[in-house]
Design an enzyme around this catalytic site. Structure first.
Site, PDB file in Angstrom:
ATOM      1  N   SER A 157       0.835  -1.203   0.037  1.00  0.00           N
ATOM      2  CA  SER A 157       0.208  -0.034   0.207  1.00  0.00           C
ATOM      3  C   SER A 157       0.814   1.177  -0.289  1.00  0.00           C
ATOM      4  O   SER A 157       2.036   1.291   0.512  1.00  0.00           O
ATOM      5  CB  SER A 157      -0.883  -0.199   1.209  1.00  0.00           C
ATOM      6  OG  SER A 157      -1.466   1.235   1.420  1.00  0.00           O
TER       7      SER A 157
ATOM      8  N   TYR B 295      -2.126  -1.576  10.931  1.00  0.00           N
ATOM      9  CA  TYR B 295      -2.577  -1.873   9.440  1.00  0.00           C
ATOM     10  C   TYR B 295      -1.533  -1.587   8.538  1.00  0.00           C
ATOM     11  O   TYR B 295      -0.811  -2.301   8.108  1.00  0.00           O
ATOM     12  CB  TYR B 295      -3.861  -1.512   8.944  1.00  0.00           C
ATOM     13  CG  TYR B 295      -3.890  -1.512   7.522  1.00  0.00           C
ATOM     14  CD1 TYR B 295      -4.164  -2.825   7.065  1.00  0.00           C
ATOM     15  CD2 TYR B 295      -3.531  -0.574   6.538  1.00  0.00           C
ATOM     16  CE1 TYR B 295      -4.205  -3.143   5.656  1.00  0.00           C
ATOM     17  CE2 TYR B 295      -3.611  -0.779   5.194  1.00  0.00           C
ATOM     18  CZ  TYR B 295      -4.102  -2.100   4.840  1.00  0.00           C
ATOM     19  OH  TYR B 295      -3.987  -2.275   3.441  1.00  0.00           O
TER      20      TYR B 295
ATOM     21  N   LYS C 266       1.857  -3.881   6.500  1.00  0.00           N
ATOM     22  CA  LYS C 266       2.311  -3.755   5.334  1.00  0.00           C
ATOM     23  C   LYS C 266       3.808  -3.745   5.034  1.00  0.00           C
ATOM     24  O   LYS C 266       4.420  -4.310   4.352  1.00  0.00           O
ATOM     25  CB  LYS C 266       1.577  -2.671   4.388  1.00  0.00           C
ATOM     26  CG  LYS C 266      -0.004  -3.032   4.250  1.00  0.00           C
ATOM     27  CD  LYS C 266      -0.347  -4.141   3.531  1.00  0.00           C
ATOM     28  CE  LYS C 266      -1.521  -4.620   3.147  1.00  0.00           C
ATOM     29  NZ  LYS C 266      -1.735  -5.878   2.741  1.00  0.00           N
TER      30      LYS C 266
HETATM   31  P1  NAD Z   1     -11.267  -7.198   1.060  1.00  0.00           P
HETATM   32  O1  NAD Z   1     -11.218  -7.131   2.503  1.00  0.00           O
HETATM   33  O2  NAD Z   1     -12.297  -6.647   0.010  1.00  0.00           O
HETATM   34  O3  NAD Z   1     -10.559  -8.526   0.393  1.00  0.00           O
HETATM   35  C1  NAD Z   1      -9.723  -9.172   1.355  1.00  0.00           C
HETATM   36  C2  NAD Z   1     -10.407 -10.806   1.380  1.00  0.00           C
HETATM   37  O4  NAD Z   1      -9.420 -11.565   2.005  1.00  0.00           O
HETATM   38  C3  NAD Z   1     -11.523 -10.694   1.916  1.00  0.00           C
HETATM   39  O5  NAD Z   1     -12.496 -11.295   0.799  1.00  0.00           O
HETATM   40  C4  NAD Z   1     -11.590 -11.502   3.199  1.00  0.00           C
HETATM   41  O6  NAD Z   1     -12.550 -12.296   3.377  1.00  0.00           O
HETATM   42  C5  NAD Z   1     -10.154 -12.406   2.917  1.00  0.00           C
HETATM   43  N1  NAD Z   1      -9.562 -12.744   3.912  1.00  0.00           N
HETATM   44  C6  NAD Z   1      -9.061 -11.861   5.136  1.00  0.00           C
HETATM   45  N2  NAD Z   1      -8.444 -12.735   6.355  1.00  0.00           N
HETATM   46  C7  NAD Z   1      -8.231 -13.796   5.428  1.00  0.00           C
HETATM   47  C8  NAD Z   1      -7.627 -15.286   6.191  1.00  0.00           C
HETATM   48  N3  NAD Z   1      -7.108 -15.149   7.320  1.00  0.00           N
HETATM   49  N4  NAD Z   1      -7.826 -16.370   5.414  1.00  0.00           N
HETATM   50  C9  NAD Z   1      -8.642 -16.273   4.126  1.00  0.00           C
HETATM   51  N5  NAD Z   1      -9.284 -14.912   3.681  1.00  0.00           N
HETATM   52  C10 NAD Z   1      -9.080 -14.033   4.410  1.00  0.00           C
HETATM   53  O7  NAD Z   1      -9.882  -6.277   0.670  1.00  0.00           O
HETATM   54  P2  NAD Z   1      -9.420  -5.581  -0.595  1.00  0.00           P
HETATM   55  O8  NAD Z   1      -9.632  -4.174  -0.708  1.00  0.00           O
HETATM   56  O9  NAD Z   1      -9.818  -6.417  -1.976  1.00  0.00           O
HETATM   57  O10 NAD Z   1      -7.835  -5.488  -0.281  1.00  0.00           O
HETATM   58  C11 NAD Z   1      -7.168  -6.799  -0.711  1.00  0.00           C
HETATM   59  C12 NAD Z   1      -5.694  -6.347  -0.172  1.00  0.00           C
HETATM   60  O11 NAD Z   1      -5.011  -5.237  -0.856  1.00  0.00           O
HETATM   61  C13 NAD Z   1      -5.555  -6.339   1.389  1.00  0.00           C
HETATM   62  O12 NAD Z   1      -4.118  -7.046   1.436  1.00  0.00           O
HETATM   63  C14 NAD Z   1      -5.248  -5.010   1.413  1.00  0.00           C
HETATM   64  O13 NAD Z   1      -4.620  -4.789   2.694  1.00  0.00           O
HETATM   65  C15 NAD Z   1      -4.697  -4.347   0.057  1.00  0.00           C
HETATM   66  N6  NAD Z   1      -4.809  -2.931  -0.168  1.00  0.00           N
HETATM   67  C16 NAD Z   1      -6.190  -2.668  -0.163  1.00  0.00           C
HETATM   68  C17 NAD Z   1      -6.377  -1.144  -0.273  1.00  0.00           C
HETATM   69  C18 NAD Z   1      -7.758  -0.566  -0.616  1.00  0.00           C
HETATM   70  O14 NAD Z   1      -7.753   0.567  -0.391  1.00  0.00           O
HETATM   71  N7  NAD Z   1      -8.863  -1.411  -0.816  1.00  0.00           N
HETATM   72  C19 NAD Z   1      -5.322  -0.404  -0.560  1.00  0.00           C
HETATM   73  C20 NAD Z   1      -4.023  -0.884  -0.382  1.00  0.00           C
HETATM   74  C21 NAD Z   1      -3.900  -2.351  -0.341  1.00  0.00           C
HETATM   75  C1  WQD Z   2      -9.578   9.474   0.692  1.00  0.00           C
HETATM   76  C2  WQD Z   2      -9.881  10.902   1.270  1.00  0.00           C
HETATM   77  C3  WQD Z   2     -10.247  11.606   3.459  1.00  0.00           C
HETATM   78  C4  WQD Z   2     -14.196   9.679   3.745  1.00  0.00           C
HETATM   79  C5  WQD Z   2      -6.983   4.406   3.285  1.00  0.00           C
HETATM   80  C6  WQD Z   2      -6.240   3.791   4.043  1.00  0.00           C
HETATM   81  C7  WQD Z   2      -4.904   3.549   3.035  1.00  0.00           C
HETATM   82  C8  WQD Z   2      -5.547   2.529   2.122  1.00  0.00           C
HETATM   83  C9  WQD Z   2      -6.485   3.158   1.400  1.00  0.00           C
HETATM   84  C10 WQD Z   2      -5.175   0.284   2.257  1.00  0.00           C
HETATM   85  C11 WQD Z   2      -9.345  11.585   2.660  1.00  0.00           C
HETATM   86  C12 WQD Z   2     -11.472  11.785   2.552  1.00  0.00           C
HETATM   87  C13 WQD Z   2     -12.856   9.825   3.368  1.00  0.00           C
HETATM   88  C14 WQD Z   2     -15.206  10.410   4.211  1.00  0.00           C
HETATM   89  C15 WQD Z   2     -13.676  12.282   3.394  1.00  0.00           C
HETATM   90  N1  WQD Z   2      -6.073   1.351   2.385  1.00  0.00           N
HETATM   91  N2  WQD Z   2     -12.740  11.204   3.109  1.00  0.00           N
HETATM   92  N3  WQD Z   2     -14.920  11.821   4.090  1.00  0.00           N
HETATM   93  O1  WQD Z   2      -7.500   7.745   3.812  1.00  0.00           O
HETATM   94  O2  WQD Z   2      -6.384   7.865   1.333  1.00  0.00           O
HETATM   95  O3  WQD Z   2      -6.445   5.603   2.748  1.00  0.00           O
HETATM   96  O4  WQD Z   2      -7.816   3.628   2.470  1.00  0.00           O
HETATM   97  O5  WQD Z   2      -4.013   0.233   2.284  1.00  0.00           O
HETATM   98  O6  WQD Z   2      -4.110   2.788   4.092  1.00  0.00           O
HETATM   99  O7  WQD Z   2      -5.920   4.772   5.136  1.00  0.00           O
HETATM  100  O8  WQD Z   2      -8.815   6.859   1.781  1.00  0.00           O
HETATM  101  O9  WQD Z   2     -10.901   6.675   1.182  1.00  0.00           O
HETATM  102  O10 WQD Z   2     -10.551   6.759   3.603  1.00  0.00           O
HETATM  103  O11 WQD Z   2     -10.068   8.655   1.927  1.00  0.00           O
HETATM  104  O12 WQD Z   2     -13.609  13.458   3.445  1.00  0.00           O
HETATM  105  O13 WQD Z   2     -16.234  10.013   4.681  1.00  0.00           O
HETATM  106  O14 WQD Z   2     -11.431  11.252   1.720  1.00  0.00           O
HETATM  107  O15 WQD Z   2     -10.088  12.554   4.417  1.00  0.00           O
HETATM  108  O16 WQD Z   2      -8.755  12.735   2.382  1.00  0.00           O
HETATM  109  P1  WQD Z   2      -7.171   7.181   2.498  1.00  0.00           P
HETATM  110  P2  WQD Z   2     -10.128   7.147   2.151  1.00  0.00           P
END
Ligand code: NAD
Ligand code: WQD
Length: 341
Positions: A125, A150, A154
């Site tokens: 991330s 969290y 990562k």
């Molecule tokens: P998500 O929660 O939709 O998908 C994760 C999946 O993993 C879910 O279906 C959950 O049921 C499964 N899971 C969790 N723990 C498990 C376990 N112990 N065993 C088996 N399955 C398990 O999340 P996402 O948004 O698709 O994110 C996927 C990956 O990307 C994650 O590692 C997350 O940290 C990373 N990531 C997400 C974002 C974001 O904003 N969505 C940003 C950066 C990184």
């Molecule tokens: C985006 C912008 C908020 C909600 C988070 C995690 C990060 C990554 C992605 C996994 C920010 C603003 C939000 C609301 C708002 N996940 N906002 N009103 O904060 O960039 O990142 O998700 O790795 O680790 O921290 O994403 O979508 O929460 O926010 O004004 O109700 O929207 O302040 O500026 P963020 P977000």
């Protein structure tokens, strides 16, 4: 070629399973359904015409992971999405996050380490950069002290993979996602946040549907042109495609290091107000919102320099912010109809 997609019923994993199947890979999904639903399998198969193999399995169960790999000894690569991802929850319950995100990773790597030739792609991330000094953010920007358990999982995850790759036949790619949004254009799969969405776009689409009275904009006194925070919002389908090209790079042994790192974003920053106005355009309605105080832990600005992914992976995000929001809006309208039945 058989590819294990952990967390493959989740938001990003399901879109990646689609792109893998579209490219002819045999997909096996493992998910414990802690943040997803079995119906996602139907969505994937409606899009691709093929139902991926699926096993409900909690990756924290070491014996179950060992047993799974024994039964699937022909797995050629793993894309590891499975993790818990709610930043606030990780502050309240850090051990849940360290246990799930770290032990699952270790158990999968322990099985991969036994193979002669293993490929591993990790969901990292942009959170690892914290508030970077220079924009756009390049991969060599320093990793900053994590702002949440969290985020720390990562950073630790990246370090674990680098250490293991040094002493095994594992080749890995770390993909640092910026802010994934949107849904498959078919609206067969998308994001399914449980409870009140913490992320901006699902909150906006739910507000657009009238499920939430108004959006709270967290602060308009940041040092940005309109005072609201800036992020790099990437369409989930573009992000999914980055995994496929990264996997192909490892399969073709084109990687120049045992562990490579790539930013996956659009390269463009958008402010919260810009996202709101783009949503208003694609949904053809006004979005009720109010400005409130800053959210604790928010950084001001983060957007990616994607030169490395563009040049080395030959990958580039294709969708505009409006296209991404239009797909999120189509998905929101579809799921509300389904839930209303
Ligand atoms: P998500 O929660 O939709 O998908 C994760 C999946 O993993 C879910 O279906 C959950 O049921 C499964 N899971 C969790 N723990 C498990 C376990 N112990 N065993 C088996 N399955 C398990 O999340 P996402 O948004 O698709 O994110 C996927 C990956 O990307 C994650 O590692 C997350 O940290 C990373 N990531 C997400 C974002 C974001 O904003 N969505 C940003 C950066 C990184
Ligand atoms: C985006 C912008 C908020 C909600 C988070 C995690 C990060 C990554 C992605 C996994 C920010 C603003 C939000 C609301 C708002 N996940 N906002 N009103 O904060 O960039 O990142 O998700 O790795 O680790 O921290 O994403 O979508 O929460 O926010 O004004 O109700 O929207 O302040 O500026 P963020 P977000």
């Amino acid at each position: 070629m058989k590819i294990l997609v952990t967390g493959g019923l989740g938001f990003i994993g399901s879109h990646t399973a689609v792109e893998l199947q579209n490219q002819g890979f045999e997909v096996v999904i493992v998910d414990d359904l802690s943040n997803s639903s079995l119906e996602v399998l139907d969505g994937i198969s409606r899009i691709t015409g093929k139902i991926p193999a699926f096993e409900k399995l909690d990756l924290r169960e070491k014996n179950a992971v060992q047993d799974f790999f024994k039964r699937h000894s022909d797995i050629s690569g793993v894309i590891h999405f499975a993790a818990s991802k709610a930043v606030g929850e990780s502050v309240e319950n850090p051990l849940l996050y360290y246990e799930n995100n770290i032990s699952s990773l270790i158990y999968v790597l322990q099985e991969l380490e036994k193979k002669d030739d293993a490929r591993f792609i990790f969901s990292s991330s942009c959170t690892v950069y914290g508030q970077a000094e220079k924009m756009p953010i390049t991969e060599d920007a320093p990793v900053q002290e994590a702002m949440s358990p969290y985020g720390n999982t990562k950073q630790i995850g990246e370090e674990i993979i680098k250490d293991v790759a040094k002493v095994s036949d594992i080749n890995a790619i770390l993909l640092r996602y910026f802010n994934p949004i949107g849904a498959h254009p078919s609206a067969e799969i998308g994001e399914l946040p449980i409870g009140v969405p913490q992320n901006l776009v699902p909150f906006i689409t739910q507000t657009g549907m009238g499920l939430r009275a108004e959006l709270s904009v967290f602060g308009n006194d940041y040092p940005t042109p309109d005072g609201t925070c800036i992020r790099d919002y990437i369409h989930v389908v573009d992000l999914a495609k980055a995994h496929v090209v990264a996997l192909q790079r490892l399969i073709e042994k084109k990687n120049s290091e045992k562990v490579e790192t790539f930013n996956v974003g659009t390269g463009t920053g958008s402010s919260v107000l810009e996202v709101i106005h783009a949503f208003e355009k694609v949904s053809n309605q006004k979005l009720p919102y109010k400005i409130v105080g800053r959210r604790e832990g928010d950084i001001t600005i983060a957007y990616a320099n994607t030169d490395k992914a563009n040049a080395v992976l030959g990958w580039k995000a294709e969708s505009t912010l409006e296209e991404s929001l239009a797909s999120a809006w189509k998905w929101e309208q579809k799921i509300r109809k389904v839930f209303a039945k």
